[in-house]
Design a protein around this motif. Structure first.
Motif: not given
Length: 388
Positions: A221, A227-228, A231, A251, A254, A257-258, A266
């Motif tokens: 990560l 990773l964006e 998302v 991490k 993220l 975001q979750c 995640l």
């Protein structure tokens, strides 16, 4: 684009293979087998070599029960989840004395790798260097490092130059990495492919569903993984479930975001032994990286007959035979657009392409093993049957 030449049936796993009973191989790496792609590469390679009769010592740090073992741990700038370990000179030297290797493989420019280089020279045996990661490019992504980034770049470049100078051969996993190695100073450099865990090949592939609903990313990560866009794809495609497996400096971001996306999960760090089941449980794997010298997880998903969606920055795309089984993210589209194209494709065509990918992965694994055995014997003129 690299082209893997073959006139054989790629569905057959019993291709002719070299015997390795006369080989004693020491693999020295700063990468713990469970923690990243480089560590996994040599654990898988060691398993294949042992199955062919070789004696192999994988000398690397270990991460068990949340603790690091194998030396004095030092922090890795930019990633608190990783450590650099300073090994015990005497313990590693004793392990090499017991094995009495006829070749030493070094895969990283850290303390383990540099000690492996020195001990290979002291014993007068061949040194083969695996060049897997352009660390200098990765440090450029950490803008907040400031002077530390320049120091890290200087150190890494100096260590790579020394490793390349002392080695009999440098192996890189894409044409781009071959070019980088030559620019740094490698005199003799060749191409290597990536081994696949034996379980991924030995167990029959489980067919994917007829719909594309469950999407997996597995890896560090970190900023280079882009990773964006995963998302954002979760926002644009609420009917798909996105699973992110791994650990790293992003991490906490993220996790935030979750909280706002019910279809983004995640699941954290996944033990290597569970990766096969996780891959088999999804409909597709994505790897939208900004920097990715190869993309081992993508090859593993291909071996399990799963559709793989990757960016053009992934080195796996430079292998022509493999790329035929991959769904690329076009330069003018978002990951969400690529997944929409995959979802709208006729299920029979998706399945056919996934089988092409599995066949190519199986054949490449065998040819790579034969190539490694030849290299470890000192046959540096043999190719992996790949033409530019």
């Amino acid at each position: 684009m690299l082209n893997l030449s073959s006139g054989t049936d790629t569905r057959a796993t019993g291709l002719a293979s070299s015997c390795a009973q006369d080989l004693r191989v020491a693999i020295v790496s700063d990468a713990a087998p469970e923690r990243n792609g480089v560590g996994a590469y040599y654990r898988d390679l060691a398993d294949h070599l042992k199955a062919k009769g070789a004696r192999v010592e994988l000398i690397a740090p270990r991460h068990r029960g949340g603790r690091w073992h194998g030396g004095i741990p030092l922090p890795l700038p930019g990633d608190p989840t990783q450590k650099v370990l300073v090994p015990s000179w005497s313990l590693i030297s004793k392990r090499l004395d017991r094995l009495s290797p006829n070749v030493v493989v070094v895969s990283t420019p850290g303390p383990y790798g540099m000690l492996g280089m020195y001990l290979a020279g002291r014993r007068g045996v061949n040194l083969v260097v695996g060049f897997h990661t352009h660390f200098e490019a990765l440090t450029d992504l950490f803008q907040d490092w400031g002077i530390r980034a320049r120091i890290a770049n200087t150190y890494l470049r100096a260590c790579h130059r020394l490793l390349f100078k002392r080695s009999q051969l440098v192996l890189a996993n894409s044409q781009q990495m071959i070019d980088v190695a030559r620019e740094i100073g490698a005199r003799r450099v060749d191409l290597m492919a990536t081994p696949i865990p034996k379980r991924f090949l030995d167990l029959p592939a489980v067919g994917a569903g007829t719909e594309v609903k469950r999407i997996l990313f597995a890896g560090r990560l970190a900023p280079e993984k882009n990773l964006e866009v995963i998302v954002e794809a979760a926002r644009r495609l609420p009917d798909m479930e996105f699973l992110i497996a791994g650990d790293g400096p992003l991490k906490a971001w993220l996790e935030q975001q979750c909280e706002g996306l019910t279809n983004l999960k995640l699941i954290g760090w996944v033990r290597r032994s569970r990766i096969l089941g996780l891959v088999d449980s999804v409909d597709a794997l994505v790897l939208p990286s900004r920097v990715e010298s190869f993309g081992t997880i993508a090859l593993e998903a291909m071996a399990r007959a799963r559709p793989v969606v990757v960016s053009s920055a992934c080195g796996i795309m430079s292998w022509e035979t493999l790329s035929r089984g991959i769904f690329p993210i076009r330069d003018d589209e978002h990951l969400a657009d690529a997944l929409t194209r995959l979802r709208d494709l006729d299920p029979a065509m998706r399945e056919r392409k996934a089988q092409i990918a599995r066949d190519a992965a199986i054949e490449l694994n065998q040819r790579n093993l034969d190539h490694w055995i030849a290299v470890l014997r000192g046959d540096f003129g043999r190719s992996i049957d790949v033409a530019s």
